[in-house]
Design a protein around this motif. Sequence first.
Motif, PDB file in Angstrom:
ATOM      1  N   ALA A   1       4.268  17.606 -10.628  1.00 18.60           N
ATOM      2  CA  ALA A   1       3.232  16.634 -11.002  1.00 18.60           C
ATOM      3  C   ALA A   1       3.929  15.311 -11.275  1.00 18.60           C
ATOM      4  CB  ALA A   1       2.405  17.177 -12.234  1.00 18.60           C
ATOM      5  N   VAL A   2       3.419  14.084 -11.000  1.00 21.03           N
ATOM      6  CA  VAL A   2       3.854  12.881 -11.288  1.00 21.03           C
ATOM      7  C   VAL A   2       2.687  12.259 -11.815  1.00 21.03           C
ATOM      8  CG1 VAL A   2       4.941  10.692 -10.627  1.00 21.03           C
ATOM      9  CG2 VAL A   2       5.624  12.813  -9.638  1.00 21.03           C
ATOM     10  N   PRO A   3       2.868  11.906 -13.434  1.00 21.01           N
ATOM     11  CA  PRO A   3       1.908  11.115 -14.083  1.00 21.01           C
ATOM     12  C   PRO A   3       1.815   9.744 -13.915  1.00 21.01           C
ATOM     13  CG  PRO A   3       3.281  12.072 -15.613  1.00 21.01           C
ATOM     14  CD  PRO A   3       3.815  12.711 -14.154  1.00 21.01           C
ATOM     15  N   MET A   4       0.664   8.990 -14.045  1.00 20.38           N
ATOM     16  CA  MET A   4       0.899   7.411 -13.742  1.00 20.38           C
ATOM     17  C   MET A   4      -0.147   7.043 -14.796  1.00 20.38           C
ATOM     18  SD  MET A   4       1.226   6.912  -9.725  1.00 20.38           S
ATOM     19  CE  MET A   4       2.538   7.278  -8.815  1.00 20.38           C
ATOM     20  N   ASP A   5       0.230   5.777 -15.387  1.00 20.83           N
ATOM     21  CA  ASP A   5      -0.781   5.041 -15.991  1.00 20.83           C
ATOM     22  C   ASP A   5      -1.159   3.842 -14.904  1.00 20.83           C
ATOM     23  OD1 ASP A   5      -0.857   6.053 -18.662  1.00 20.83           O
ATOM     24  OD2 ASP A   5       1.316   5.418 -18.982  1.00 20.83           O
ATOM     25  N   VAL A   6      -2.509   3.823 -14.495  1.00 18.98           N
ATOM     26  CA  VAL A   6      -2.888   2.854 -13.683  1.00 18.98           C
ATOM     27  C   VAL A   6      -4.114   1.858 -14.266  1.00 18.98           C
ATOM     28  CG1 VAL A   6      -4.285   2.941 -11.565  1.00 18.98           C
ATOM     29  CG2 VAL A   6      -2.707   4.795 -12.087  1.00 18.98           C
ATOM     30  N   THR A   7      -3.691   0.823 -13.974  1.00 20.28           N
ATOM     31  CA  THR A   7      -4.855  -0.377 -14.163  1.00 20.28           C
ATOM     32  C   THR A   7      -5.562  -0.831 -13.266  1.00 20.28           C
ATOM     33  OG1 THR A   7      -3.232  -0.667 -16.284  1.00 20.28           O
ATOM     34  CG2 THR A   7      -5.018  -2.418 -15.751  1.00 20.28           C
ATOM     35  N   VAL A   8      -6.876  -1.154 -13.162  1.00 21.77           N
ATOM     36  CA  VAL A   8      -7.607  -1.556 -11.982  1.00 21.77           C
ATOM     37  C   VAL A   8      -8.626  -2.574 -12.302  1.00 21.77           C
ATOM     38  CG1 VAL A   8      -9.116  -0.859  -9.899  1.00 21.77           C
ATOM     39  CG2 VAL A   8      -7.356   0.645 -10.905  1.00 21.77           C
ATOM     40  N   SER A   9      -8.767  -3.728 -11.464  1.00 22.60           N
ATOM     41  CA  SER A   9      -9.719  -4.655 -11.737  1.00 22.60           C
ATOM     42  C   SER A   9     -10.611  -4.766 -10.608  1.00 22.60           C
ATOM     43  CB  SER A   9      -9.376  -5.925 -12.096  1.00 22.60           C
ATOM     44  OG  SER A   9     -10.097  -6.929 -12.368  1.00 22.60           O
ATOM     45  N   ILE A  10     -11.622  -4.605 -10.571  1.00 23.34           N
ATOM     46  CA  ILE A  10     -12.610  -4.601  -9.577  1.00 23.34           C
ATOM     47  C   ILE A  10     -13.616  -5.574  -9.567  1.00 23.34           C
ATOM     48  CG2 ILE A  10     -13.904  -3.218  -7.523  1.00 23.34           C
ATOM     49  CD1 ILE A  10     -12.323  -0.825  -8.501  1.00 23.34           C
ATOM     50  N   ALA A  11     -13.928  -6.723  -8.910  1.00 27.10           N
ATOM     51  CA  ALA A  11     -15.260  -7.482  -8.802  1.00 27.10           C
ATOM     52  C   ALA A  11     -15.383  -7.936  -7.887  1.00 27.10           C
ATOM     53  CB  ALA A  11     -14.778  -8.528 -10.041  1.00 27.10           C
ATOM     54  N   ASP A  12     -16.539  -7.938  -7.061  1.00 22.88           N
ATOM     55  CA  ASP A  12     -17.313  -8.520  -6.064  1.00 22.88           C
ATOM     56  C   ASP A  12     -16.256  -8.059  -4.853  1.00 22.88           C
ATOM     57  OD1 ASP A  12     -19.208  -9.646  -7.266  1.00 22.88           O
ATOM     58  OD2 ASP A  12     -17.910 -11.547  -7.862  1.00 22.88           O
ATOM     59  N   GLN A  13     -15.867  -7.073  -4.630  1.00 23.33           N
ATOM     60  CA  GLN A  13     -15.217  -6.310  -3.615  1.00 23.33           C
ATOM     61  C   GLN A  13     -13.692  -6.737  -3.653  1.00 23.33           C
ATOM     62  OE1 GLN A  13     -16.386  -3.805  -1.444  1.00 23.33           O
ATOM     63  NE2 GLN A  13     -18.132  -3.912  -2.973  1.00 23.33           N
ATOM     64  N   TYR A  14     -13.281  -7.379  -4.737  1.00 21.71           N
ATOM     65  CA  TYR A  14     -12.132  -7.889  -4.822  1.00 21.71           C
ATOM     66  C   TYR A  14     -11.112  -7.084  -5.721  1.00 21.71           C
ATOM     67  CZ  TYR A  14     -12.984 -12.287  -2.394  1.00 21.71           C
ATOM     68  OH  TYR A  14     -13.441 -13.091  -1.502  1.00 21.71           O
ATOM     69  N   MET A  15      -9.903  -6.367  -5.519  1.00 20.41           N
ATOM     70  CA  MET A  15      -9.298  -5.644  -6.347  1.00 20.41           C
ATOM     71  C   MET A  15      -7.972  -5.818  -6.682  1.00 20.41           C
ATOM     72  SD  MET A  15      -9.100  -1.267  -5.498  1.00 20.41           S
ATOM     73  CE  MET A  15      -8.050  -1.872  -4.062  1.00 20.41           C
ATOM     74  N   THR A  16      -7.553  -5.754  -7.882  1.00 20.80           N
ATOM     75  CA  THR A  16      -6.238  -5.603  -8.139  1.00 20.80           C
ATOM     76  C   THR A  16      -5.812  -4.629  -9.116  1.00 20.80           C
ATOM     77  OG1 THR A  16      -6.580  -6.884 -10.433  1.00 20.80           O
ATOM     78  CG2 THR A  16      -5.915  -8.354  -8.167  1.00 20.80           C
ATOM     79  N   TRP A  17      -4.470  -3.991  -8.654  1.00 20.83           N
ATOM     80  CA  TRP A  17      -4.298  -2.754  -9.441  1.00 20.83           C
ATOM     81  C   TRP A  17      -2.774  -2.668  -9.566  1.00 20.83           C
ATOM     82  CZ3 TRP A  17      -1.629   1.646  -7.399  1.00 20.83           C
ATOM     83  CH2 TRP A  17      -1.183   1.508  -6.071  1.00 20.83           C
ATOM     84  N   SER A  18      -2.590  -1.586 -10.602  1.00 21.03           N
ATOM     85  CA  SER A  18      -0.889  -1.476 -10.999  1.00 21.03           C
ATOM     86  C   SER A  18      -0.884  -0.075 -11.195  1.00 21.03           C
ATOM     87  CB  SER A  18      -0.289  -2.613 -12.026  1.00 21.03           C
ATOM     88  OG  SER A  18      -1.000  -2.398 -13.232  1.00 21.03           O
ATOM     89  N   ALA A  19       0.407   0.601 -10.955  1.00 23.31           N
ATOM     90  CA  ALA A  19       0.715   1.739 -11.381  1.00 23.31           C
ATOM     91  C   ALA A  19       1.777   2.011 -12.141  1.00 23.31           C
ATOM     92  CB  ALA A  19       0.374   3.049 -10.239  1.00 23.31           C
ATOM     93  N   VAL A  20       1.923   2.498 -13.193  1.00 23.48           N
ATOM     94  CA  VAL A  20       3.427   2.680 -13.823  1.00 23.48           C
ATOM     95  C   VAL A  20       3.612   4.227 -14.041  1.00 23.48           C
ATOM     96  CG1 VAL A  20       4.546   2.063 -15.823  1.00 23.48           C
ATOM     97  CG2 VAL A  20       3.128   0.544 -14.939  1.00 23.48           C
TER      98      VAL A  20
END
Length: 203
Positions: free
Chosen positions: A108-127
């Motif tokens: 198991a590899v846990p991650m903290d994921v942050t996502v921003s989704i608006a009008d089909q545009y997406m940014t994200w990061s996983a640490v």
Amino acid sequence: MSLGPLLLFALVACSGPDTAATAPSSSPPEPPRPGRLMPSANPYTADGPAMTTDYGAPGTPHAEIMYKLQQQVLNQAGSPAHTSVTCDKKFLTGNVTARCTVKFDDLAVPMDVTVSIADQYMTWSAVASVGVLSRSNVGFLWNSEAANNNARPGTAMCDAAMPDQAVFPFGATPFYCWYTTELGTVVEKQVSVDRRGITFENA
């Protein structure tokens, strides 16, 4: 009485073989711990997880993130595995912070994921704070380093206790690898796990 023959005899008696010049050179020091030869074949070229997603239809933002999380772990491990991922939230819209866990076979590899989704545009990061150590990948990388530094054939080894697969916090692991150069010098380095994969640090 003539001294000529006596002097000649003395010179012959004192001119024996030079044992210092003919003595064999000392052997290189043995590695500090039991080791085993490492595999030299490249174990894997990452081309994608076994399962695209556990959430949503392929092509949706959520499915894309789930796929990329698995790909990120596969790339770091450098080794094949069956993968899947679960998150405690779904990335539907807006700003979301979630805890996701990628399964790499039974690891198991846990991650903290942050996502921003608006009008089909997406940014994200996983640490992540842990990574996968795969012995087959370590072996491939260590053999490559040994070959690039004029190691004697068949001398690239790593700790016998190194597991086939395990999860470790990013940073130095308890394991070492070594090889013997053509000059007889033993080079030893510590195995480290980081976000890019496996690195070797001077012991």
